[in-house]
Scaffold this motif. Structure first.
Motif, PDB file in Angstrom:
ATOM      1  N   ILE A  77       2.561 -19.899 -33.499  1.00 17.96           N
ATOM      2  CA  ILE A  77       1.589 -20.832 -34.050  1.00 17.96           C
ATOM      3  C   ILE A  77       0.213 -20.496 -33.472  1.00 17.96           C
ATOM      4  N   GLY A  78      -0.831 -20.790 -34.237  1.00 18.77           N
ATOM      5  CA  GLY A  78      -2.182 -20.441 -33.834  1.00 18.77           C
ATOM      6  C   GLY A  78      -2.827 -21.484 -32.939  1.00 18.77           C
ATOM      7  N   PRO A  79      -4.068 -21.219 -32.472  1.00 12.68           N
ATOM      8  CA  PRO A  79      -4.747 -22.111 -31.522  1.00 12.68           C
ATOM      9  C   PRO A  79      -4.986 -23.529 -32.044  1.00 12.68           C
ATOM     10  N   TYR A  80      -5.324 -23.663 -33.327  1.00 14.10           N
ATOM     11  CA  TYR A  80      -5.534 -25.008 -33.881  1.00 14.10           C
ATOM     12  C   TYR A  80      -4.221 -25.796 -33.871  1.00 14.10           C
ATOM     13  N   SER A  81      -3.131 -25.126 -34.252  1.00 16.55           N
ATOM     14  CA  SER A  81      -1.811 -25.770 -34.297  1.00 16.55           C
ATOM     15  C   SER A  81      -1.328 -26.145 -32.902  1.00 16.55           C
ATOM     16  N   ILE A  82      -1.589 -25.271 -31.924  1.00 12.58           N
ATOM     17  CA  ILE A  82      -1.228 -25.568 -30.529  1.00 12.58           C
ATOM     18  C   ILE A  82      -1.932 -26.855 -30.097  1.00 12.58           C
ATOM     19  N   LYS A  83      -3.218 -26.924 -30.401  1.00 11.33           N
ATOM     20  CA  LYS A  83      -4.014 -28.094 -30.019  1.00 11.33           C
ATOM     21  C   LYS A  83      -3.480 -29.361 -30.695  1.00 11.33           C
ATOM     22  N   ASN A  84      -3.148 -29.248 -31.987  1.00  8.23           N
ATOM     23  CA  ASN A  84      -2.648 -30.395 -32.741  1.00  8.23           C
ATOM     24  C   ASN A  84      -1.288 -30.866 -32.237  1.00  8.23           C
ATOM     25  N   PHE A  85      -0.357 -29.904 -32.019  1.00  7.62           N
ATOM     26  CA  PHE A  85       0.981 -30.250 -31.522  1.00  7.62           C
ATOM     27  C   PHE A  85       0.880 -30.910 -30.142  1.00  7.62           C
ATOM     28  N   CYS A  86       0.065 -30.326 -29.265  1.00  6.51           N
ATOM     29  CA  CYS A  86      -0.063 -30.856 -27.897  1.00  6.51           C
ATOM     30  C   CYS A  86      -0.708 -32.247 -27.910  1.00  6.51           C
ATOM     31  N   LYS A  87      -1.630 -32.463 -28.840  1.00  5.45           N
ATOM     32  CA  LYS A  87      -2.294 -33.766 -28.967  1.00  5.45           C
ATOM     33  C   LYS A  87      -1.267 -34.851 -29.326  1.00  5.45           C
ATOM     34  N   ILE A  88      -0.349 -34.511 -30.231  1.00  6.57           N
ATOM     35  CA  ILE A  88       0.706 -35.461 -30.624  1.00  6.57           C
ATOM     36  C   ILE A  88       1.653 -35.705 -29.456  1.00  6.57           C
ATOM     37  N   ILE A  89       2.036 -34.630 -28.759  1.00  5.89           N
ATOM     38  CA  ILE A  89       2.926 -34.757 -27.596  1.00  5.89           C
ATOM     39  C   ILE A  89       2.292 -35.649 -26.536  1.00  5.89           C
ATOM     40  N   GLU A  90       0.992 -35.494 -26.336  1.00  3.34           N
ATOM     41  CA  GLU A  90       0.278 -36.246 -25.292  1.00  3.34           C
ATOM     42  C   GLU A  90       0.251 -37.755 -25.531  1.00  3.34           C
ATOM     43  N   LYS A  91       0.442 -38.172 -26.776  1.00  3.27           N
ATOM     44  CA  LYS A  91       0.465 -39.622 -27.040  1.00  3.27           C
ATOM     45  C   LYS A  91       1.884 -40.147 -27.295  1.00  3.27           C
ATOM     46  N   SER A  92       2.888 -39.276 -27.139  1.00  4.46           N
ATOM     47  CA  SER A  92       4.284 -39.671 -27.366  1.00  4.46           C
ATOM     48  C   SER A  92       4.899 -40.278 -26.111  1.00  4.46           C
ATOM     49  N   LYS A  93       5.834 -41.192 -26.322  1.00 11.95           N
ATOM     50  CA  LYS A  93       6.532 -41.802 -25.183  1.00 11.95           C
ATOM     51  C   LYS A  93       8.009 -41.416 -25.133  1.00 11.95           C
ATOM     52  N   THR A  94       8.517 -40.871 -26.254  1.00 14.35           N
ATOM     53  CA  THR A  94       9.883 -40.356 -26.314  1.00 14.35           C
ATOM     54  C   THR A  94       9.809 -39.030 -27.059  1.00 14.35           C
ATOM     55  N   ILE A  95      10.314 -37.964 -26.437  1.00 12.17           N
ATOM     56  CA  ILE A  95      10.166 -36.616 -27.010  1.00 12.17           C
ATOM     57  C   ILE A  95      11.507 -35.878 -26.993  1.00 12.17           C
ATOM     58  N   LEU A  96      11.853 -35.300 -28.141  1.00 10.07           N
ATOM     59  CA  LEU A  96      13.025 -34.423 -28.209  1.00 10.07           C
ATOM     60  C   LEU A  96      12.563 -33.068 -28.714  1.00 10.07           C
ATOM     61  N   TRP A  97      13.023 -31.997 -28.064  1.00  8.32           N
ATOM     62  CA  TRP A  97      12.615 -30.645 -28.467  1.00  8.32           C
ATOM     63  C   TRP A  97      13.809 -29.717 -28.525  1.00  8.32           C
ATOM     64  N   ASN A  98      13.926 -28.995 -29.662  1.00 10.80           N
ATOM     65  CA  ASN A  98      14.957 -27.966 -29.805  1.00 10.80           C
ATOM     66  C   ASN A  98      14.378 -26.807 -30.609  1.00 10.80           C
ATOM     67  N   GLY A  99      14.215 -25.665 -29.974  1.00  7.80           N
ATOM     68  CA  GLY A  99      13.796 -24.450 -30.662  1.00  7.80           C
ATOM     69  C   GLY A  99      12.350 -24.055 -30.428  1.00  7.80           C
ATOM     70  N   PRO A 100      12.098 -22.745 -30.152  1.00  6.64           N
ATOM     71  CA  PRO A 100      10.741 -22.257 -29.914  1.00  6.64           C
ATOM     72  C   PRO A 100       9.900 -22.270 -31.188  1.00  6.64           C
ATOM     73  N   VAL A 101       8.566 -22.290 -31.026  1.00  5.11           N
ATOM     74  CA  VAL A 101       7.668 -22.320 -32.189  1.00  5.11           C
ATOM     75  C   VAL A 101       7.121 -20.929 -32.526  1.00  5.11           C
ATOM     76  N   GLY A 102       7.641 -19.926 -31.832  1.00  4.41           N
ATOM     77  CA  GLY A 102       7.244 -18.543 -32.099  1.00  4.41           C
ATOM     78  C   GLY A 102       8.232 -17.598 -31.456  1.00  4.41           C
ATOM     79  N   VAL A 103       7.961 -16.302 -31.571  1.00  3.84           N
ATOM     80  CA  VAL A 103       8.848 -15.297 -30.967  1.00  3.84           C
ATOM     81  C   VAL A 103       8.459 -15.189 -29.486  1.00  3.84           C
ATOM     82  N   PHE A 104       8.863 -16.209 -28.725  1.00  2.66           N
ATOM     83  CA  PHE A 104       8.356 -16.341 -27.354  1.00  2.66           C
ATOM     84  C   PHE A 104       8.853 -15.251 -26.409  1.00  2.66           C
ATOM     85  N   GLU A 105       9.929 -14.551 -26.790  1.00  5.40           N
ATOM     86  CA  GLU A 105      10.412 -13.469 -25.925  1.00  5.40           C
ATOM     87  C   GLU A 105       9.446 -12.276 -25.919  1.00  5.40           C
ATOM     88  N   PHE A 106       8.549 -12.215 -26.914  1.00  4.90           N
ATOM     89  CA  PHE A 106       7.448 -11.241 -26.894  1.00  4.90           C
ATOM     90  C   PHE A 106       6.262 -11.944 -26.229  1.00  4.90           C
TER      91      PHE A 106
END
Length: 402
Positions: A302-331
């Motif tokens: 995901i690009g810089p704008y999307s990173i900022k948007n996703f993190c902004k939503i996470i920052e205001k969340s009180k319950t978070i579930l995460w499963n699966g990377p958002v990119g080819v993180f092994e590279f």
């Protein structure tokens, strides 16, 4: 949880506990354990039984030996690590059924522990075989399932073996925690806002989850290869990005868009992506809108704008579930999105949010950032977690209830 017996419902004094654990842990080329989370989480169950002077017989699988003994897949390498964690000697035997195995179990004293060889050295383990289950059942008085990572599998030691124990079967503390935390999400009981982040390559395994959580989640963030089918049905150009070619998936997604029109605004897709001209770390890259990926290029993060948007939503969340990377993180060149999400969830957790993370890749990315210990709970089963989120009772749990 009321219908499911746990180890707290039994006194193990003078009893032999046959515990199905999931010690299928990741190792490096030197056969060294790189992540012992699954082992660590079973320790409380083992300690409870040992403290009551029960005998413990541990059974597990490891890797995919295809039904034949193999040194590369032997569980013997776990003995030293287990002994160190439990601070007692862990015995080992090179089989898991037969007269010699029964003899070894009988020789065990109360308050001692025995690890048996890989269940998958017997092809019957993966075939729900009654005879294999019967042979295993001779090894204990009480069956304990503490293997959440394989609770979604229809394997002999998970679904058939418990039948031979009547009322004397239960789950361990690891399984109990997994069920409790997942139920928090499935019943929408978490403190709001509730955010669910789904990534990874395949959307087929997660469509049902989206349908199940769209009714109670406040935000559903979708990244990785999962996002491209959404972009495609909206008419976007995805270039050579990874996508499951399946007409049923497209039809199902269109149905979701139509059925949940009033809720569709809670689904957040990446707006921009880092694209590459080949699937390798050293490829040429550029950042483009996700709906305008040219042919010959593929989205790998995901690009810089999307990173900022996703993190902004996470920052205001009180319950978070995460499963699966958002990119080819092994590279390394395409890991920024996943690592940023990992850090954002860890930081939000430190500020009071409840977080549940599952899936080997998601947990690996947390470890890259040294923030896995900041998460409320690391689920020990990616596939089992996904099956639970589809609101399905796992086979391994049904086998204990029945």
């Amino acid at each position: 949880m009321k219908k499911i017996k746990t180890v707290d419902d039994f006194n193990f004094e003078n009893q032999t506990a046959l515990i199905r654990v999931d010690f299928n842990v990741p190792i490096n080329e030197l056969h060294e354990i790189t992540d012992d989370t699954r082992i660590q989480y079973t320790i409380p169950t083992i300690q409870k039984i040992l403290s009551e002077k029960g005998k413990i017989v541990l059974i597990s699988h490891f890797g995919r030996p295809k039904g034949a003994p193999s040194k590369a897949f032997s569980l013997k390498f776990l003995v030293q690590h287990l002994s160190k964690l439990l601070k007692i000697t862990v015995n080992f035997f090179e089989n898991c059924i037969g007269d010699s195995t029964i003899k070894k179990v009988n020789e065990l004293k109360y308050g001692e522990i025995l690890l048996l060889e890989n269940l998958r050295f017997h092809k019957e383990e993966e075939k729900e075989n009654e005879n294999f289950a019967y042979e295993l059942s001779k090894l204990g008085d009480i069956y304990v399932n503490d293997a959440f990572g394989v609770a979604h599998r229809y394997h002999t030691s998970i679904t058939i073996l418990p039948k031979f124990f009547g009322e004397k079967k239960c789950i361990g503390f690891l399984m109990k925690k997994e069920i409790q935390y997942l139920n928090q999400f499935l019943l929408g009981k978490g403190e709001r806002p509730i955010s669910v982040l789904l990534g990874g390559a395949k959307i087929s395994s997660k469509i049902e989850i989206i349908e199940n959580i769209i009714g109670f989640a406040d935000y559903i963030l979708i990244g990785g290869g999962m996002s491209y089918p959404f972009i495609k049905i909206k008419g976007g150009m995805i270039g050579d990005s990874i996508i499951e070619k399946n007409q049923i998936i497209e039809k199902t997604l269109k149905k979701i868009f139509h059925k949940y029109q009033d809720k569709i605004n809670i689904i957040h897709l990446p707006k921009d992506v880092v694209i590459a001209d080949s699937f390798k770390n050293e490829s040429n890259t550029k950042i483009v809108p996700i709906h305008s990926i040219p042919n010959g290029w593929m989205g790998l993060d995901i690009g810089p704008y999307s990173i900022k948007n996703f993190c902004k939503i996470i920052e205001k969340s009180k319950t978070i579930l995460w499963n699966g990377p958002v990119g080819v993180f092994e590279f390394s060149n395409f890991s920024l999105g996943t690592r940023s999400v990992a850090k954002a969830i860890a930081n939000r957790t430190e500020k009071g949010a409840f977080s549940l993370v599952g899936g080997g890749d998601s947990i690996a990315s947390l470890k890259m950032e040294n923030c896995e210990k900041k998460i409320s709970y690391l689920s020990t089963g990616g596939g089992a977690m996904l099956s639970s989120l589809k609101n399905k009772t796992l086979p391994g749990i049904s086998a204990i209830i029945l």
